[in-house]
Design a protein around this motif. Structure first.
Motif, PDB file in Angstrom:
ATOM      1  N   LEU A  27     -18.956 -11.131   3.076  1.00 46.90           N
ATOM      2  CA  LEU A  27     -20.279 -10.547   3.317  1.00 46.90           C
ATOM      3  C   LEU A  27     -20.901 -11.156   4.566  1.00 46.90           C
ATOM      4  CD1 LEU A  27     -21.632 -10.439  -0.347  1.00 46.90           C
ATOM      5  CD2 LEU A  27     -20.792  -8.524   1.012  1.00 46.90           C
ATOM      6  N   SER A  36     -33.348  -9.392   8.870  1.00 42.89           N
ATOM      7  CA  SER A  36     -34.045  -9.348   7.580  1.00 42.89           C
ATOM      8  C   SER A  36     -33.437  -8.281   6.675  1.00 42.89           C
ATOM      9  CB  SER A  36     -35.529  -9.076   7.810  1.00 42.89           C
ATOM     10  OG  SER A  36     -36.207  -8.984   6.589  1.00 42.89           O
ATOM     11  N   LEU A  59     -29.966  -9.480   5.524  1.00 48.53           N
ATOM     12  CA  LEU A  59     -30.092 -10.543   4.519  1.00 48.53           C
ATOM     13  C   LEU A  59     -30.470  -9.962   3.160  1.00 48.53           C
ATOM     14  CD1 LEU A  59     -31.865 -13.309   6.633  1.00 48.53           C
ATOM     15  CD2 LEU A  59     -29.543 -13.375   5.718  1.00 48.53           C
ATOM     16  N   GLU A  60     -31.331  -8.956   3.162  1.00 49.73           N
ATOM     17  CA  GLU A  60     -31.717  -8.288   1.908  1.00 49.73           C
ATOM     18  C   GLU A  60     -30.518  -7.617   1.247  1.00 49.73           C
ATOM     19  OE1 GLU A  60     -34.894  -5.601   2.869  1.00 49.73           O
ATOM     20  OE2 GLU A  60     -36.269  -7.238   3.360  1.00 49.73           O
ATOM     21  N   GLN A  61     -29.508  -7.266   2.036  1.00 45.68           N
ATOM     22  CA  GLN A  61     -28.290  -6.643   1.501  1.00 45.68           C
ATOM     23  C   GLN A  61     -27.289  -7.698   1.029  1.00 45.68           C
ATOM     24  OE1 GLN A  61     -28.794  -3.304   1.363  1.00 45.68           O
ATOM     25  NE2 GLN A  61     -30.640  -3.902   2.449  1.00 45.68           N
ATOM     26  N   GLY A  62     -27.663  -8.971   1.127  1.00 45.41           N
ATOM     27  CA  GLY A  62     -26.780 -10.055   0.695  1.00 45.41           C
ATOM     28  C   GLY A  62     -25.798 -10.506   1.767  1.00 45.41           C
ATOM     29  N   LEU A  63     -26.050 -10.113   3.004  1.00 44.40           N
ATOM     30  CA  LEU A  63     -25.153 -10.451   4.108  1.00 44.40           C
ATOM     31  C   LEU A  63     -25.640 -11.689   4.852  1.00 44.40           C
ATOM     32  CD1 LEU A  63     -24.757  -6.827   5.478  1.00 44.40           C
ATOM     33  CD2 LEU A  63     -23.076  -8.105   4.168  1.00 44.40           C
ATOM     34  N   MET A  64     -24.707 -12.494   5.312  1.00 46.20           N
ATOM     35  CA  MET A  64     -25.003 -13.631   6.185  1.00 46.20           C
ATOM     36  C   MET A  64     -24.829 -13.149   7.614  1.00 46.20           C
ATOM     37  SD  MET A  64     -25.510 -16.730   7.087  1.00 46.20           S
ATOM     38  CE  MET A  64     -25.093 -18.155   6.142  1.00 46.20           C
ATOM     39  N   ARG A  75     -17.854 -18.806   2.291  1.00 38.80           N
ATOM     40  CA  ARG A  75     -18.351 -17.632   1.577  1.00 38.80           C
ATOM     41  C   ARG A  75     -17.268 -16.939   0.756  1.00 38.80           C
ATOM     42  NH1 ARG A  75     -23.444 -16.049   2.528  1.00 38.80           N
ATOM     43  NH2 ARG A  75     -22.992 -13.845   2.206  1.00 38.80           N
ATOM     44  N   ARG A 131     -16.844 -19.080  -2.330  1.00 44.42           N
ATOM     45  CA  ARG A 131     -17.972 -18.893  -3.249  1.00 44.42           C
ATOM     46  C   ARG A 131     -17.863 -17.559  -3.979  1.00 44.42           C
ATOM     47  NH1 ARG A 131     -23.157 -18.917  -0.241  1.00 44.42           N
ATOM     48  NH2 ARG A 131     -22.481 -20.976   0.348  1.00 44.42           N
ATOM     49  N   ALA A 132     -17.414 -16.517  -3.276  1.00 42.78           N
ATOM     50  CA  ALA A 132     -17.295 -15.189  -3.885  1.00 42.78           C
ATOM     51  C   ALA A 132     -16.120 -15.110  -4.854  1.00 42.78           C
ATOM     52  CB  ALA A 132     -17.138 -14.128  -2.806  1.00 42.78           C
TER      53      ALA A 132
END
Length: 127
Positions: free
Chosen positions: A52, A76, A79-84, A111, A114-115
């Motif tokens: 992501l 912004s 980031l709201e979509q869960g992306l770095m 990442r 973590r995923a």
């Protein structure tokens, strides 16, 4: 959005071309990257689904006030979509390629792990 994406793929900057030569073909941790990918109302420079991750390369035009604001709005949304979002200056990519690739590698590794956490070991005597 396919039209603008295709056009941008044909008109890559030198920095984009150089970075793409290192990201294409799952060269980095086996992660699949796409270039000039449509995400919502935006076209991002590089996108990797499994970690992501979005990578943006900024030329000098990104230093202008209106572009700083639009980049902040884009970041912004992403980031709201869960992306770095990783941002690099074109000069960084051209002059410090190894350092840029190290940072991308580190972030992908962090990442993806973590995923997809490793499976726990089997319990003793378990079924």
């Amino acid at each position: 959005m396919k039209g603008p994406s295709r056009k941008l793929r044909k008109q890559m900057t030198d920095a984009e071309r150089l970075l793409w030569s290192h990201l294409r073909g799952k060269q980095l941790l086996g992660v699949q990257f796409n270039r000039q990918k449509s995400l919502g109302p935006y076209v991002v420079d590089f996108y990797a689904a499994s970690p992501l991750l979005v990578i943006e390369l900024d030329g000098s035009q990104h230093l202008q006030d209106e572009n700083v604001k639009s980049d902040a709005a884009r970041d912004s949304f992403l980031l709201e979509q869960g992306l770095m979002v990783l941002r690099f200056d074109d000069r960084q990519v051209l002059l410090e390629t190894a350092a840029v690739l190290e940072e991308i590698f580190r972030m992908c590794q962090q990442r993806v792990t973590r995923a997809n956490p490793p499976c726990p070991p089997f319990a003793k005597g378990g079924t």
